[in-house]
Design an enzyme around this catalytic site. Structure first.
Site, PDB file in Angstrom:
ATOM      1  N   ASP A 150     -14.373  20.997 -20.933  1.00 36.31           N
ATOM      2  CA  ASP A 150     -15.375  20.008 -20.508  1.00 36.31           C
ATOM      3  C   ASP A 150     -16.438  19.832 -21.606  1.00 36.31           C
ATOM      4  O   ASP A 150     -16.864  18.713 -21.894  1.00 36.31           O
ATOM      5  CB  ASP A 150     -16.011  20.451 -19.193  1.00 36.31           C
ATOM      6  CG  ASP A 150     -14.943  20.752 -18.154  1.00 36.31           C
ATOM      7  OD1 ASP A 150     -14.098  19.882 -17.919  1.00 36.31           O
ATOM      8  OD2 ASP A 150     -14.925  21.880 -17.621  1.00 36.31           O
ATOM      9  N   HIS A 210     -15.889  23.376 -12.707  1.00 36.48           N
ATOM     10  CA  HIS A 210     -14.896  22.573 -13.436  1.00 36.48           C
ATOM     11  C   HIS A 210     -14.312  21.577 -12.433  1.00 36.48           C
ATOM     12  O   HIS A 210     -13.216  21.765 -11.894  1.00 36.48           O
ATOM     13  CB  HIS A 210     -13.832  23.492 -14.036  1.00 36.48           C
ATOM     14  CG  HIS A 210     -12.715  22.740 -14.704  1.00 36.48           C
ATOM     15  ND1 HIS A 210     -12.928  21.886 -15.771  1.00 36.48           N
ATOM     16  CD2 HIS A 210     -11.382  22.704 -14.456  1.00 36.48           C
ATOM     17  CE1 HIS A 210     -11.766  21.362 -16.137  1.00 36.48           C
ATOM     18  NE2 HIS A 210     -10.820  21.829 -15.358  1.00 36.48           N
TER      19      HIS A 210
HETATM   20  P1  NAD Z   1       2.592  24.338 -15.549  1.00 35.67           P
HETATM   21  O1  NAD Z   1       3.097  24.016 -14.189  1.00 35.67           O
HETATM   22  O2  NAD Z   1       3.192  23.648 -16.735  1.00 35.67           O
HETATM   23  O3  NAD Z   1       2.732  25.901 -15.805  1.00 35.67           O
HETATM   24  C1  NAD Z   1       2.275  26.831 -14.885  1.00 35.67           C
HETATM   25  C2  NAD Z   1       3.124  28.058 -15.076  1.00 35.67           C
HETATM   26  O4  NAD Z   1       2.573  29.090 -14.263  1.00 35.67           O
HETATM   27  C3  NAD Z   1       4.588  27.884 -14.641  1.00 35.67           C
HETATM   28  O5  NAD Z   1       5.457  28.262 -15.698  1.00 35.67           O
HETATM   29  C4  NAD Z   1       4.716  28.801 -13.430  1.00 35.67           C
HETATM   30  O6  NAD Z   1       6.011  29.376 -13.321  1.00 35.67           O
HETATM   31  C5  NAD Z   1       3.645  29.840 -13.757  1.00 35.67           C
HETATM   32  N1  NAD Z   1       3.185  30.597 -12.586  1.00 35.67           N
HETATM   33  C6  NAD Z   1       3.007  30.189 -11.318  1.00 35.67           C
HETATM   34  N2  NAD Z   1       2.610  31.211 -10.543  1.00 35.67           N
HETATM   35  C7  NAD Z   1       2.513  32.290 -11.342  1.00 35.67           C
HETATM   36  C8  NAD Z   1       2.152  33.641 -11.127  1.00 35.67           C
HETATM   37  N3  NAD Z   1       1.830  34.086  -9.899  1.00 35.67           N
HETATM   38  N4  NAD Z   1       2.165  34.482 -12.176  1.00 35.67           N
HETATM   39  C9  NAD Z   1       2.511  34.061 -13.403  1.00 35.67           C
HETATM   40  N5  NAD Z   1       2.884  32.780 -13.681  1.00 35.67           N
HETATM   41  C10 NAD Z   1       2.863  31.907 -12.658  1.00 35.67           C
HETATM   42  O7  NAD Z   1       1.011  24.141 -15.505  1.00 35.67           O
HETATM   43  P2  NAD Z   1       0.005  24.003 -16.741  1.00 35.67           P
HETATM   44  O8  NAD Z   1      -0.099  22.567 -17.107  1.00 35.67           O
HETATM   45  O9  NAD Z   1       0.341  24.991 -17.778  1.00 35.67           O
HETATM   46  O10 NAD Z   1      -1.388  24.357 -16.020  1.00 35.67           O
HETATM   47  C11 NAD Z   1      -1.642  25.643 -15.538  1.00 35.67           C
HETATM   48  C12 NAD Z   1      -2.955  25.648 -14.751  1.00 35.67           C
HETATM   49  O11 NAD Z   1      -4.059  25.378 -15.616  1.00 35.67           O
HETATM   50  C13 NAD Z   1      -3.027  24.605 -13.635  1.00 35.67           C
HETATM   51  O12 NAD Z   1      -3.632  25.172 -12.488  1.00 35.67           O
HETATM   52  C14 NAD Z   1      -3.917  23.538 -14.240  1.00 35.67           C
HETATM   53  O13 NAD Z   1      -4.554  22.745 -13.243  1.00 35.67           O
HETATM   54  C15 NAD Z   1      -4.893  24.400 -14.997  1.00 35.67           C
HETATM   55  N6  NAD Z   1      -5.711  23.745 -16.047  1.00 35.67           N
HETATM   56  C16 NAD Z   1      -7.007  24.126 -16.156  1.00 35.67           C
HETATM   57  C17 NAD Z   1      -7.803  23.566 -17.141  1.00 35.67           C
HETATM   58  C18 NAD Z   1      -9.254  23.955 -17.280  1.00 35.67           C
HETATM   59  O14 NAD Z   1      -9.971  23.285 -18.047  1.00 35.67           O
HETATM   60  N7  NAD Z   1      -9.764  24.975 -16.609  1.00 35.67           N
HETATM   61  C19 NAD Z   1      -7.269  22.617 -18.012  1.00 35.67           C
HETATM   62  C20 NAD Z   1      -5.930  22.256 -17.870  1.00 35.67           C
HETATM   63  C21 NAD Z   1      -5.151  22.820 -16.865  1.00 35.67           C
HETATM   64  C1  LMR Z   2      -8.331  19.255 -16.822  1.00 37.48           C
HETATM   65  O1  LMR Z   2      -9.552  19.167 -16.710  1.00 37.48           O
HETATM   66  O2  LMR Z   2      -7.686  18.564 -17.643  1.00 37.48           O
HETATM   67  C2  LMR Z   2      -7.579  20.237 -15.969  1.00 37.48           C
HETATM   68  O3  LMR Z   2      -8.439  20.894 -15.077  1.00 37.48           O
HETATM   69  C3  LMR Z   2      -6.420  19.643 -15.285  1.00 37.48           C
HETATM   70  C4  LMR Z   2      -6.837  18.752 -14.131  1.00 37.48           C
HETATM   71  O4  LMR Z   2      -6.301  18.929 -13.035  1.00 37.48           O
HETATM   72  O5  LMR Z   2      -7.679  17.881 -14.326  1.00 37.48           O
END
Ligand code: NAD
Ligand code: LMR
Length: 326
Positions: A159, A187
């Site tokens: 962010d 967030h």
């Molecule tokens: P994705 O679906 O591509 O990958 C998630 C992975 O987590 C998968 O491979 C899945 O098998 C694994 N997983 C699920 N449960 C699990 C567990 N208990 N233990 C270990 N692994 C597990 O998703 P992504 O795009 O990589 O995003 C992951 C997370 O990050 C999402 O919740 C997304 O919303 C979040 N995210 C947060 C931010 C932020 O700024 N805070 C930014 C982007 C994404």
């Molecule tokens: C982001 O800010 O890009 C992540 O938290 C993914 C989402 O769900 O927006």
């Protein structure tokens, strides 16, 4: 002399994992003097895909990457961990808010907190990326009573980076000309990017923009950037999220100039209820972060901070209702 750190990445086979692991293994996160043991944690169905990523990591011949281990058991994965990056969780899809993931994802962070408590190294530092990140960090820390709570943090650096890029674009300056731009709170779309304490070429950022633009365009643009990415890509942000995770841990471990945004447990600063994991202005130095007190918080900022913290309290109450925190 080089040292070795065990870095755990959960969700290693996911899209953020794929953008993150190579950055860590190349030394961009912990610096050129730290060797890395990577521990990849996945659910059993995704272990094979994580093995594929591990093959590619080997094929990079990174000098700092000493070992890669793959687990589907959090207790084994977190044993001896120095850094834990909790990425593994479901992403939202179009039309959802991140808080809609609370029930599905919250349950992941209770056992992971307990596993960290059982075996992590004394200097463990935890970054939660999986959404809703602030409240998942709250769940993890409550289930790890022997680890100092300030070691649990959640990611709002993406962010901050978005806020910097949007402001620099508007003012037609370089991103390096923007300093101390901190995002407060959750967030989520209620987050508050603070232009009152930010500087552009040394001058107060709020004085350089029109307040109507700030309130009606900039704040919503930054707050809803995640949804904009989902709309455009058909999937949530990945490379920019991995980049922000590297920024967050690097600055925490190696130190940084100026103010940074980190979601950390409140000690009551700025009237934020103690214990709530909220994004604050922090300064990183000597492997620690400190919430910076005494910044200017006027009426506009106060209202925004209160609103985003109220949302966090609502999330805390919801996970309390689910039995994930006391
Ligand atoms: P994705 O679906 O591509 O990958 C998630 C992975 O987590 C998968 O491979 C899945 O098998 C694994 N997983 C699920 N449960 C699990 C567990 N208990 N233990 C270990 N692994 C597990 O998703 P992504 O795009 O990589 O995003 C992951 C997370 O990050 C999402 O919740 C997304 O919303 C979040 N995210 C947060 C931010 C932020 O700024 N805070 C930014 C982007 C994404
Ligand atoms: C982001 O800010 O890009 C992540 O938290 C993914 C989402 O769900 O927006």
């Amino acid at each position: 002399m080089s040292e070795t750190k065990k870095v755990v990445v959960t969700g290693a086979a996911g899209q953020i994992g794929y953008a993150l692991l190579f950055r860590i293994a190349s030394g961009q996160m912990l610096g050129p003097d730290t060797k890395v043991h990577l521990h990849l944690l996945e659910i059993p169905q995704a272990v094979k895909a994580a093995e594929g990523t591990a093959l590619e990591l080997q094929d990079c011949a990174f000098p700092l990457l000493e070992a890669i281990h793959i687990y589907d058991d959090p207790v084994k994965a977190f044993d001896g961990a120095n850094v834990a990056m909790l990425v593994g969780a479901r992403p939202r899809s179009k039309g959802m808010e991140r808080a809609d993931l609370l029930e599905a994802n919250g349950a992941i962070f209770k056992p992971q907190g307990a596993a960290l408590n059982e075996g992590a190294a004394d200097d463990i530092r935890v970054l939660v990326v999986g959404n809703p990140a602030n409240t998942n960090a709250l769940i993890a820390l409550h289930n790890a009573p022997d680890i100092p709570r300030e070691r649990f943090t959640a990611m709002t650096r993406l962010d901050e980076n978005r806020a910097v890029a949007q402001l620099a674009g508007k003012l037609e300056v370089g991103v390096d000309d923007v300093q101390d731009l901190v995002v407060w709170g959750n967030h989520s779309p209620t987050m508050f990017p603070d232009l009152f304490n930010a500087k552009v070429k040394g001058e107060r950022a709020a004085d350089k923009v029109d307040m109507g633009w700030y309130e009606n365009e900039y704040i919503p643009r930054v707050g809803k950037r995640g949804a904009e990415i989902i709309e455009a890509r058909g999937a949530s942000s990945a490379a920019s999220a991995a980049n922000a995770a590297v920024d967050h841990v690097r600055d925490w471990v190696l130190g940084a100039d100026g103010l940074r945004s980190m979601a950390v447990p409140s000690g009551g600063q700025y009237g934020v209820e103690e214990g709530i994991v909220s994004s604050f202005p922090v300064r990183c130095s000597g492997g620690e972060y400190e919430i910076v007190e005494g910044l200017d918080v006027g009426d506009f900022a106060r209202g925004r901070i209160d609103a985003t913290v109220d949302e966090l309290k609502g999330e805390r109450d919801a996970v309390r209702g689910l039995g994930l925190v006391p």
